[in-house]
Design an enzyme around this catalytic site. Sequence first.
Site, PDB file in Angstrom:
ATOM      1  N   PHE A 142      57.074  60.586  73.782  1.00 30.42           N
ATOM      2  CA  PHE A 142      57.288  60.068  72.491  1.00 30.42           C
ATOM      3  C   PHE A 142      58.094  61.391  71.726  1.00 30.42           C
ATOM      4  CE2 PHE A 142      53.737  61.645  70.128  1.00 30.42           C
ATOM      5  CZ  PHE A 142      52.799  62.035  70.831  1.00 30.42           C
ATOM      6  N   PRO A 143      59.046  60.803  70.837  1.00 32.35           N
ATOM      7  CA  PRO A 143      59.597  61.805  69.870  1.00 32.35           C
ATOM      8  C   PRO A 143      58.732  62.568  68.989  1.00 32.35           C
ATOM      9  CG  PRO A 143      60.717  59.878  69.982  1.00 32.35           C
ATOM     10  CD  PRO A 143      59.501  59.510  70.400  1.00 32.35           C
ATOM     11  N   CYS A 144      58.656  63.677  68.802  1.00 32.50           N
ATOM     12  CA  CYS A 144      57.963  64.588  68.008  1.00 32.50           C
ATOM     13  C   CYS A 144      58.262  64.323  66.516  1.00 32.50           C
ATOM     14  CB  CYS A 144      58.162  65.918  68.300  1.00 32.50           C
ATOM     15  SG  CYS A 144      56.858  67.048  67.525  1.00 32.50           S
ATOM     16  N   GLN A 145      57.660  63.508  66.018  1.00 31.80           N
ATOM     17  CA  GLN A 145      58.210  62.987  64.532  1.00 31.80           C
ATOM     18  C   GLN A 145      56.978  63.546  63.622  1.00 31.80           C
ATOM     19  OE1 GLN A 145      57.741  58.984  64.106  1.00 31.80           O
ATOM     20  NE2 GLN A 145      59.699  58.666  62.880  1.00 31.80           N
TER      21      GLN A 145
END
Length: 383
Positions: A69-72
């Site tokens: 998952f994108p590191c947001q």
Amino acid sequence: MKAIELFAGIGGFRLACDELGIDTIWANDIDKNASKVYRQNFPTTIHIQDDINAHLAEVPDHDLLTGGFPCQPFSSAGKKLGINDVRGTLFASIVEIINLKQPKFFVLENVKRLLSMDNGSHFSTILNALSSIGYFIEWRLLNATNFGLPQNRERVIITGYRTESIKEISPRLLPKNDTRNVNYLSLKKVYDFSKWVNFSQHKSKFKNWGCAYNGKFIDIDIQDFSMSLPTKYLYQILEKNPDNSFFFNEDTKKRIEESIEVNRYYNGVEIRYNQKGGARMGYSIFGVRGVAPTLTSSTSRHYERYEIDGAYRRLTNVEYARIQGFPDNHCQNISVYDQYVLFGNAVPPALVKWAINQLTNTNGLRLAQIENIDDFTLTASSF
Ligand SMILES: C[S@@+](CC[C@H](N)C(=O)[O-])C[C@H]1O[C@@H](n2cnc3c(N)ncnc32)[C@H](O)[C@@H]1O
């Protein structure tokens, strides 16, 4: 066993699952190029190109959920609401699907920085959310260089399996032949639940291995897999006759002549020269007798200079594929320029194959079976 792949990109998890005989039945990614590549390579899988949040209800039943998952960052508003609050983030979609579908296993992947971001509060939030919904969580920092790839790429792998009882927990990412470097005394505290810490009490960087259950965790800094040399070097995966477009022009060559010879290794990466006045990696000229620095999606990295057979050039898209452990032609249906981005974003299949295999192979070692560790019993009293 059936898997789904979230934030699927070009299918790094998918390739790992294929090799393990796990059937990937559903995948999602918002990106157009990534989706084009995915569909061409895996035409039988249902692939949705859209925002995951619009498709949560369509996710089919599955045994294994995977996703890099994108590191947001979580918003500060979220933080004020407490560490359980992940609303509105892409990570929240993962928690929601797990809650809804209750898969037996999940394997998530992210950048090393996740362990230390915002003094660990980010990772704390993630672990707390995942460990509060009936899963035993284990994470480990892994490096692609230990999985037969010529690249220094450290990634946090977060695994989980559904369990009703603390008595069933068994860390699986510490295989027997890998435990010689582990300090047994520190390992012992894993089974002493009075030593486990509440997430709300943790305010610093997380260690490179640990596990979590029911809102508590324990972590230990273990040594890397083996302290041995990489098993693959860059010179072993180079293309024989790359196109002229990958070589540098006279201008660049002139700048290279003004560089200072360095000839040392940094994290397994051979550095031949640094540009005068700037020793930053971005201004370095690399050699091929070591491994590659971490490939990324950022364009400046795609133009990094390598000295190869007395000439200076950048790595080719095919070399990017090989460094990440993908087939040469995996992204052949999109432009060379875009291939760098997709390969740079991908997860090396070999690295997650190891993690998925450890997690799902229930014959894996239980900590209590490790030689030299006194026989100690599990107690659930602290939970
Ligand atoms: C770190 S990459 C994962 C790469 C993948 N593991 C692979 O092997 O190629 C994260 C992916 O999340 C996708 N993404 C970002 N926001 C998204 C969203 N809202 N819904 C679905 N996918 C999204 C990006 O397009 C990107 O491909």
